[in-house]
Write an enzyme that holds these catalytic residues in place. Structure first.
Site, PDB file in Angstrom:
ATOM      1  N   GLY A  38       9.073   4.500 -10.095  1.00 23.35           N
ATOM      2  CA  GLY A  38       9.247   5.937 -10.342  1.00 23.35           C
ATOM      3  C   GLY A  38      10.480   6.217 -11.173  1.00 23.35           C
ATOM      4  O   GLY A  38      10.432   6.998 -12.138  1.00 23.35           O
TER       5      GLY A  38
ATOM      6  N   THR B 267      10.618  -2.509  -5.819  1.00 23.38           N
ATOM      7  CA  THR B 267       9.734  -3.208  -4.875  1.00 23.38           C
ATOM      8  C   THR B 267       8.505  -3.752  -5.569  1.00 23.38           C
ATOM      9  O   THR B 267       8.127  -4.910  -5.387  1.00 23.38           O
ATOM     10  CB  THR B 267       9.318  -2.239  -3.738  1.00 23.38           C
ATOM     11  N   CYS B 268       7.852  -2.933  -6.383  1.00 21.74           N
ATOM     12  CA  CYS B 268       6.578  -3.346  -6.982  1.00 21.74           C
ATOM     13  C   CYS B 268       6.712  -4.638  -7.779  1.00 21.74           C
ATOM     14  O   CYS B 268       5.943  -5.577  -7.597  1.00 21.74           O
ATOM     15  CB  CYS B 268       6.043  -2.227  -7.875  1.00 21.74           C
TER      16      CYS B 268
ATOM     17  N   CYS C  37       4.008  -5.533  -5.126  1.00 14.55           N
ATOM     18  CA  CYS C  37       2.680  -5.648  -5.739  1.00 14.55           C
ATOM     19  C   CYS C  37       2.508  -6.851  -6.659  1.00 14.55           C
ATOM     20  O   CYS C  37       1.520  -7.584  -6.565  1.00 14.55           O
ATOM     21  CB  CYS C  37       2.373  -4.400  -6.563  1.00 14.55           C
TER      22      CYS C  37
ATOM     23  N   LYS D 118       3.075 -10.356  -5.009  1.00 13.87           N
ATOM     24  CA  LYS D 118       1.999 -10.432  -4.008  1.00 13.87           C
ATOM     25  C   LYS D 118       0.663 -10.763  -4.673  1.00 13.87           C
ATOM     26  O   LYS D 118      -0.059 -11.651  -4.244  1.00 13.87           O
ATOM     27  CB  LYS D 118       1.940  -9.093  -3.259  1.00 13.87           C
TER      28      LYS D 118
ATOM     29  N   TYR E  56      -1.429  -2.621   5.507  1.00 12.84           N
ATOM     30  CA  TYR E  56      -1.676  -3.240   4.203  1.00 12.84           C
ATOM     31  C   TYR E  56      -0.972  -4.606   4.101  1.00 12.84           C
ATOM     32  O   TYR E  56      -1.575  -5.612   3.758  1.00 12.84           O
ATOM     33  CB  TYR E  56      -1.016  -2.414   3.094  1.00 12.84           C
ATOM     34  N   ILE E  57       0.357  -4.567   4.360  1.00 11.45           N
ATOM     35  CA  ILE E  57       1.155  -5.757   4.052  1.00 11.45           C
ATOM     36  C   ILE E  57       0.795  -6.900   4.986  1.00 11.45           C
ATOM     37  O   ILE E  57       0.624  -8.046   4.558  1.00 11.45           O
ATOM     38  CB  ILE E  57       2.666  -5.417   4.112  1.00 11.45           C
TER      39      ILE E  57
ATOM     40  N   GLU F  37      -2.648  -8.344   4.027  1.00 16.95           N
ATOM     41  CA  GLU F  37      -2.616  -9.076   2.757  1.00 16.95           C
ATOM     42  C   GLU F  37      -1.920 -10.430   2.926  1.00 16.95           C
ATOM     43  O   GLU F  37      -2.414 -11.468   2.475  1.00 16.95           O
ATOM     44  CB  GLU F  37      -1.899  -8.242   1.687  1.00 16.95           C
TER      45      GLU F  37
ATOM     46  N   ARG G 284      -5.358   0.820  10.737  1.00 18.39           N
ATOM     47  CA  ARG G 284      -5.492   2.177  11.273  1.00 18.39           C
ATOM     48  C   ARG G 284      -5.389   3.181  10.119  1.00 18.39           C
ATOM     49  O   ARG G 284      -4.576   3.019   9.210  1.00 18.39           O
ATOM     50  CB  ARG G 284      -4.381   2.436  12.290  1.00 18.39           C
TER      51      ARG G 284
ATOM     52  N   ALA H  89      -6.313  -0.251  -3.095  1.00 17.18           N
ATOM     53  CA  ALA H  89      -7.005  -1.478  -2.690  1.00 17.18           C
ATOM     54  C   ALA H  89      -6.089  -2.289  -1.795  1.00 17.18           C
ATOM     55  O   ALA H  89      -4.880  -2.346  -2.030  1.00 17.18           O
ATOM     56  CB  ALA H  89      -7.388  -2.293  -3.915  1.00 17.18           C
TER      57      ALA H  89
ATOM     58  N   HIS I 200     -27.772  -5.045 -13.475  1.00 10.48           N
ATOM     59  CA  HIS I 200     -28.403  -6.101 -12.686  1.00 10.48           C
ATOM     60  C   HIS I 200     -28.219  -7.466 -13.333  1.00 10.48           C
ATOM     61  O   HIS I 200     -28.273  -7.548 -14.555  1.00 10.48           O
ATOM     62  CB  HIS I 200     -29.898  -5.777 -12.555  1.00 10.48           C
TER      63      HIS I 200
ATOM     64  N   GLU J 272     -24.387  -2.928  -7.974  1.00  8.53           N
ATOM     65  CA  GLU J 272     -25.538  -2.063  -8.267  1.00  8.53           C
ATOM     66  C   GLU J 272     -25.977  -1.318  -7.010  1.00  8.53           C
ATOM     67  O   GLU J 272     -26.577  -0.239  -7.077  1.00  8.53           O
ATOM     68  CB  GLU J 272     -26.699  -2.853  -8.880  1.00  8.53           C
TER      69      GLU J 272
HETATM   70  P1  NDP Z   1       1.701   0.283   7.296  1.00 11.94           P
HETATM   71  O1  NDP Z   1       2.252   1.559   7.751  1.00 11.94           O
HETATM   72  O2  NDP Z   1       0.463   0.250   6.466  1.00 11.94           O
HETATM   73  O3  NDP Z   1       1.438  -0.656   8.556  1.00 11.94           O
HETATM   74  C1  NDP Z   1       2.427  -0.881   9.533  1.00 11.94           C
HETATM   75  C2  NDP Z   1       1.808  -1.689  10.636  1.00 11.94           C
HETATM   76  O4  NDP Z   1       2.821  -2.082  11.554  1.00 11.94           O
HETATM   77  C3  NDP Z   1       0.777  -0.911  11.433  1.00 11.94           C
HETATM   78  O5  NDP Z   1      -0.256  -1.783  11.763  1.00 11.94           O
HETATM   79  C4  NDP Z   1       1.562  -0.457  12.663  1.00 11.94           C
HETATM   80  O6  NDP Z   1       0.786  -0.295  13.797  1.00 11.94           O
HETATM   81  C5  NDP Z   1       2.470  -1.659  12.865  1.00 11.94           C
HETATM   82  N1  NDP Z   1       3.692  -1.294  13.572  1.00 11.94           N
HETATM   83  C6  NDP Z   1       4.537  -0.267  13.304  1.00 11.94           C
HETATM   84  N2  NDP Z   1       5.578  -0.269  14.158  1.00 11.94           N
HETATM   85  C7  NDP Z   1       5.385  -1.316  14.986  1.00 11.94           C
HETATM   86  C8  NDP Z   1       6.096  -1.828  16.089  1.00 11.94           C
HETATM   87  N3  NDP Z   1       7.220  -1.253  16.514  1.00 11.94           N
HETATM   88  N4  NDP Z   1       5.617  -2.912  16.723  1.00 11.94           N
HETATM   89  C9  NDP Z   1       4.460  -3.485  16.312  1.00 11.94           C
HETATM   90  N5  NDP Z   1       3.734  -3.048  15.270  1.00 11.94           N
HETATM   91  C10 NDP Z   1       4.186  -1.971  14.627  1.00 11.94           C
HETATM   92  O7  NDP Z   1       2.914  -0.408   6.569  1.00 11.94           O
HETATM   93  P2  NDP Z   1       3.013  -1.685   5.629  1.00 11.94           P
HETATM   94  O8  NDP Z   1       4.383  -2.174   5.863  1.00 11.94           O
HETATM   95  O9  NDP Z   1       1.878  -2.612   5.800  1.00 11.94           O
HETATM   96  O10 NDP Z   1       2.916  -1.055   4.179  1.00 11.94           O
HETATM   97  C11 NDP Z   1       3.760   0.032   3.790  1.00 11.94           C
HETATM   98  C12 NDP Z   1       3.130   0.807   2.693  1.00 11.94           C
HETATM   99  O11 NDP Z   1       3.212   0.088   1.490  1.00 11.94           O
HETATM  100  C13 NDP Z   1       1.652   1.084   2.873  1.00 11.94           C
HETATM  101  O12 NDP Z   1       1.433   2.224   3.658  1.00 11.94           O
HETATM  102  C14 NDP Z   1       1.168   1.250   1.476  1.00 11.94           C
HETATM  103  O13 NDP Z   1       1.306   2.586   1.098  1.00 11.94           O
HETATM  104  C15 NDP Z   1       2.098   0.385   0.679  1.00 11.94           C
HETATM  105  N6  NDP Z   1       1.435  -0.867   0.278  1.00 11.94           N
HETATM  106  C16 NDP Z   1       0.353  -0.805  -0.525  1.00 11.94           C
HETATM  107  C17 NDP Z   1      -0.284  -1.945  -0.913  1.00 11.94           C
HETATM  108  C18 NDP Z   1      -1.481  -1.854  -1.801  1.00 11.94           C
HETATM  109  O14 NDP Z   1      -1.700  -0.821  -2.405  1.00 11.94           O
HETATM  110  N7  NDP Z   1      -2.280  -2.916  -1.901  1.00 11.94           N
HETATM  111  C19 NDP Z   1       0.155  -3.264  -0.476  1.00 11.94           C
HETATM  112  C20 NDP Z   1       1.279  -3.213   0.392  1.00 11.94           C
HETATM  113  C21 NDP Z   1       1.892  -2.060   0.734  1.00 11.94           C
HETATM  114  P3  NDP Z   1       0.031   1.087  14.159  1.00 11.94           P
HETATM  115  O15 NDP Z   1      -1.174   1.137  13.282  1.00 11.94           O
HETATM  116  O16 NDP Z   1      -0.308   0.911  15.599  1.00 11.94           O
HETATM  117  O17 NDP Z   1       1.008   2.168  13.903  1.00 11.94           O
END
Ligand code: NDP
Length: 452
Positions: free
Chosen positions: A15, A41-42, A47, A50, A178-179, A182, A205, A341, A435, A440
């Site tokens: 950004g 970060t990206c 990204c 990764k 996501y992270i 992946e 979630r 994605a 096809h 498709e």
């Molecule tokens: P997310 O918010 O997607 O996921 C965090 C995960 O950690 C959830 O499963 C959450 O559980 C769990 N969690 C949170 N707190 C705790 C805790 N105290 N103890 C145990 N588990 C916990 O974050 P990410 O770090 O994976 O990614 C951050 C952001 O980065 C994403 O939201 C996305 O926007 C971006 N990103 C995008 C990518 C892409 O476009 N391909 C790739 C990587 C990152 P719960 O569901 O129960 O809250």
């Protein structure tokens, strides 16, 4: 009043770099400061590296498939020591491009931390202080680890993955977002014995329930040892490894533990309080539709605002900020129907609403097809793809699309365009299939699997 700069950007990520470069191209006098590496970060720890790791890890599956297609594959293990320097070199190259792109239109770069000292002033770590007509905060976010877990200091985050000089033999990934998903797939594909703990009932979630179930099944079939409803209770260092006690009673020893438990906006120690900038509940900078904070001269874009934390969104916000402030063209970013994605293996591409969100809102038709694509059925591989459309019964518009398949990230981009144009199910039906492809199916699903 005269200022040292028209714009002072804090943060050299997606950004900040976009905003700084484009503002300078309008003739504005711009400075940008970054305390770590240019690209944010990206480019440096997200990204880009990764995705390169996703490519690297995908070859194990490809080689197994190639044999089934008749290739005589000479078996050899993956060598992190060969891949890693190439990865570092690529990141260096990209960082260089970012610097050049900033320098070309005349952006002055400071490689150090800056803090805000007032509504129009910033101070660098070396003590120099500057004034600016506008300040743009684009400091991104940082991984968060739950501090109360005993032994949490033994666990790394996604930042550490890109600094690893050796590949571990075993790894535990904590989280279900996501992270986490992946990295579980990446390490599994690279031949690392991979375990994933997620505290909830199902990973990912917030995404479509059917897709979540499908992806969980597919990544387990590829070898990820996924435990849901499971969290870390304690960790200890034992003989150079990490002993982990889990909430399901398991006690296991891993070479590495990576926490992917969310990210927090980088707002600590930036001087935002000094300037009176309003922060939200999670420490994010509160902005309006034009990315302006409650202090009129201070704007913020990207992850630090915790709107949609995706690179292309930050870039759009940076561009819109310049349009608004430097081109006299007030521009808001449309944050609806942003496709994204998840680079699991197979990938999951999503845009628009989940079935659950849409059904809460109105009557919908759900079109869904899960099947073994030709490439898999030929070799007796069980992995199924999923194509799913959520359609408004009233307007016939596509409200959501979910694709799980190799290349889903590429496919969902195109569906995103159609949805932005307001495509209806009938528009999809009127499109003649390509096809033989697996995609498709997205124009061939004639009967809803349910109406809710
Ligand atoms: P997310 O918010 O997607 O996921 C965090 C995960 O950690 C959830 O499963 C959450 O559980 C769990 N969690 C949170 N707190 C705790 C805790 N105290 N103890 C145990 N588990 C916990 O974050 P990410 O770090 O994976 O990614 C951050 C952001 O980065 C994403 O939201 C996305 O926007 C971006 N990103 C995008 C990518 C892409 O476009 N391909 C790739 C990587 C990152 P719960 O569901 O129960 O809250």
């Amino acid at each position: 009043m005269t200022f040292d700069y028209d714009l002072f950007v804090i943060g050299g990520g997606s950004g900040g770099v976009r905003a700084g470069r484009v503002a300078a191209e309008t003739g504005a006098k711009v400075a940008l400061t970054e305390e770590y590496r240019m690209g944010g970060t990206c480019v440096i720890r997200g990204c880009v590296p990764k995705k390169l790791m996703v490519f690297a890890s995908g070859y194990s599956e490809r080689m197994a498939e190639a044999e089934a297609y008749g290739w005589n594959v000479v078996k050899g293990g993956f060598e992190w020591s060969q891949f890693w320097p190439n990865l570092r070199a690529e990141l260096d190259r990209l960082e260089g491009i970012y610097r050049t792109n900033l320098a070309r239109p005349g952006v002055e770069i400071f490689d150090q931390r800056a803090t805000i000292t007032g509504s129009n002033s910033v101070k660098l770590a070396d003590g120099r202080e500057f004034t600016a007509k506008y300040i743009l905060v684009a400091t991104g976010g940082a991984p968060f680890k739950p501090p109360q877990t005993p032994g949490i200091e033994l666990a790394g985050t996604s930042n550490d993955v890109f600094l690893m000089e050796d590949l571990p033999k075993s790894i535990l990934i904590v989280g279900g977002g996501y992270i986490a998903c992946e990295f579980a797939c990446i390490f599994n594909g690279l031949g690392v014995e991979t375990t994933q703990y997620y505290r909830g009932a199902q990973i990912l979630r917030g995404f479509d329930d059917e897709a979540r179930g499908h992806i969980a099944e597919m990544i387990q079939a590829r070898g990820v040892n996924l435990h849901v409803g499971c969290d870390v209770m304690a960790m200890e260092e034992r003989d150079g490894q990490i002993w982990v006690k889990a909430s399901n009673g398991d006690e296991t020893v891993f070479d590495h533990v990576i926490y992917a438990t969310g990210r927090k906006p980088n707002t600590d120690g930036l001087g935002l309080e000094t300037a009176g900038v309003e922060l939200g509940r999670h420490g994010e900078i509160v902005v309006d539709g034009y990315s302006q904070t409650n202090i009129p001269s201070i704007y913020a874009v990207g992850d630090v605002t915790n709107r949609i934390t995706l690179t292309p969104v930050a870039i759009r916000e940076g561009q819109a900020f310049v349009e608004t402030v430097f081109n006299d063209n007030p521009t808001k970013v449309d944050h609806t129907n942003v496709a994204s994605a998840i680079f699991t293996q197979p990938e999951y591409g999503a845009v628009g609403m989940t079935e659950e969100e849409a059904a809460d809102q109105e009557e919908i038709e759900v079109y869904s097809a899960a099947f073994r694509p030709m490439q898999n059925s030929f070799i007796g591989k069980d992995e199924r793809v999923l194509f799913k459309l959520i359609v408004s019964s009233a307007t016939r518009k596509i409200l959501g699309a979910h694709i799980i398949a190799d290349g889903a990230g590429e496919l969902i981009q195109m569906v995103g365009v159609a949805m932005k144009m307001g495509a209806t199910k009938e528009d999809f039906d009127a499109t003649i299939a390509v096809h033989p492809t697996m995609s498709e199916e997205i124009v061939l699903m004639k009967t809803p699997v349910r109406v809710t």
